[in-house]
Design an enzyme around this catalytic site. Sequence first.
Site, PDB file in Angstrom:
ATOM      1  N   LYS A 207      32.823  28.983 -42.589  1.00 30.30           N
ATOM      2  CA  LYS A 207      33.055  30.413 -42.686  1.00 30.30           C
ATOM      3  C   LYS A 207      31.750  31.132 -43.034  1.00 30.30           C
ATOM      4  O   LYS A 207      30.940  30.627 -43.814  1.00 30.30           O
ATOM      5  CB  LYS A 207      34.097  30.719 -43.762  1.00 30.30           C
TER       6      LYS A 207
ATOM      7  N   GLU B 257      33.351  32.587 -34.307  1.00 28.23           N
ATOM      8  CA  GLU B 257      34.685  33.137 -34.122  1.00 28.23           C
ATOM      9  C   GLU B 257      34.766  34.540 -34.705  1.00 28.23           C
ATOM     10  O   GLU B 257      34.310  34.785 -35.819  1.00 28.23           O
ATOM     11  CB  GLU B 257      35.724  32.236 -34.807  1.00 28.23           C
TER      12      GLU B 257
ATOM     13  N   LYS C 159      46.118  29.519 -31.824  1.00 21.89           N
ATOM     14  CA  LYS C 159      46.956  29.038 -32.919  1.00 21.89           C
ATOM     15  C   LYS C 159      48.415  29.247 -32.515  1.00 21.89           C
ATOM     16  O   LYS C 159      48.945  30.357 -32.601  1.00 21.89           O
ATOM     17  CB  LYS C 159      46.656  29.808 -34.207  1.00 21.89           C
TER      18      LYS C 159
END
Length: 366
Positions: free
Chosen positions: A164, A220, A272
């Site tokens: 992240k 992302e 997802k």
Amino acid sequence: MPLKIVYKPHTLHFRKEAGTSRGVLTQKTSWIVIVTDSEKPGVAGYGECGPLPGLSVDDIPDFEAQLADVCNIFNELDLDVFPFNLGIILEQLIPENLPSIRAGVEMALLDIMNGGQRMLFKNGFSDNGEGILMNGLIWMGSYENMLAQVEEKLSQGFTTLKMKVGAIDFEQECRILQAVREKFDKDTITLRVDANGAFTADNAKERLARLSAFDLHSIEQPVKAGQHELMADLCASSPVPVALDEELIGITSYRDKFALLKKLAPPFIILKPTLLGGFTATSEWIEIANRLHIGWWITSALESNIGLNAIAQYTAKFNNPLPQGLGTGQLYTNNFESPLTVENGHLYYRKAVAWELPGHALAEPA
């Protein structure tokens, strides 16, 4: 042979605090749905409705009431399910604004259609012991904590890491990436980063330029979803290939999915199934991405082993050579027994399991 469906909430407890872009999680509730057939006693199909707090369209206060309504309607209709009517049942029975319920019910129906053996899709992964290449996820935390996670994942045989960015100090995040690159070049370790929309129109291009020094595979969702002109510009100009994630959530019609990917033209998309409405809905994204020559991979969304098992088997259908994001099964202290194991950076299906739900009885719809 009409089918019946019941459900039960199950609160999963994290082994340690899980830092995400939406705060720190210590627990997460999923609703387990079980489909049975009166003509086949002892046979059941299991699925998981697991809305992700702060992100799922159906992260709503009356989620359980909505699930109960779906189950009531299902049971009143005395439905049976076959490959040809599965999509019709999901679309007509479950509103599109309840994607995790669609996903969970679809899992349970696929399971019982295949004999209730927790084998929803038969392929090299579920039948023949083939592994799925995965990325190792680095959770948000302090500089020292994240660097320690990197070392742990590398020792476990992962060759792709996902970290992240935009959560702690950006300079510290860059130092972590630099530390990895000083030890391992891009031919040895693949690095992905996920901004979860943390960058802004004012700083996105500068930060992407900074990140390009670390030979990243992709980033992302650099900016928040819904800023289509900005995102299209970034997809076209970023020195780090962009992958859309949150941008896909809430887009349900085939036409809207196609229009979004055509306009933004991202190099990659992240899928997802729990957030997108299940496997039928996810397959639409894959078909469109393939038509537009957009790369993709599938990730889990903090499901228990029930959902993770289904998502892993679905993922294996496609023989996608890119590393997938499926390694969540060991996060919880009270997870269900898993048929999955992680070895040397790969996920394997090792055995069928008979899940038992501890605690109170399954909730019968009113």
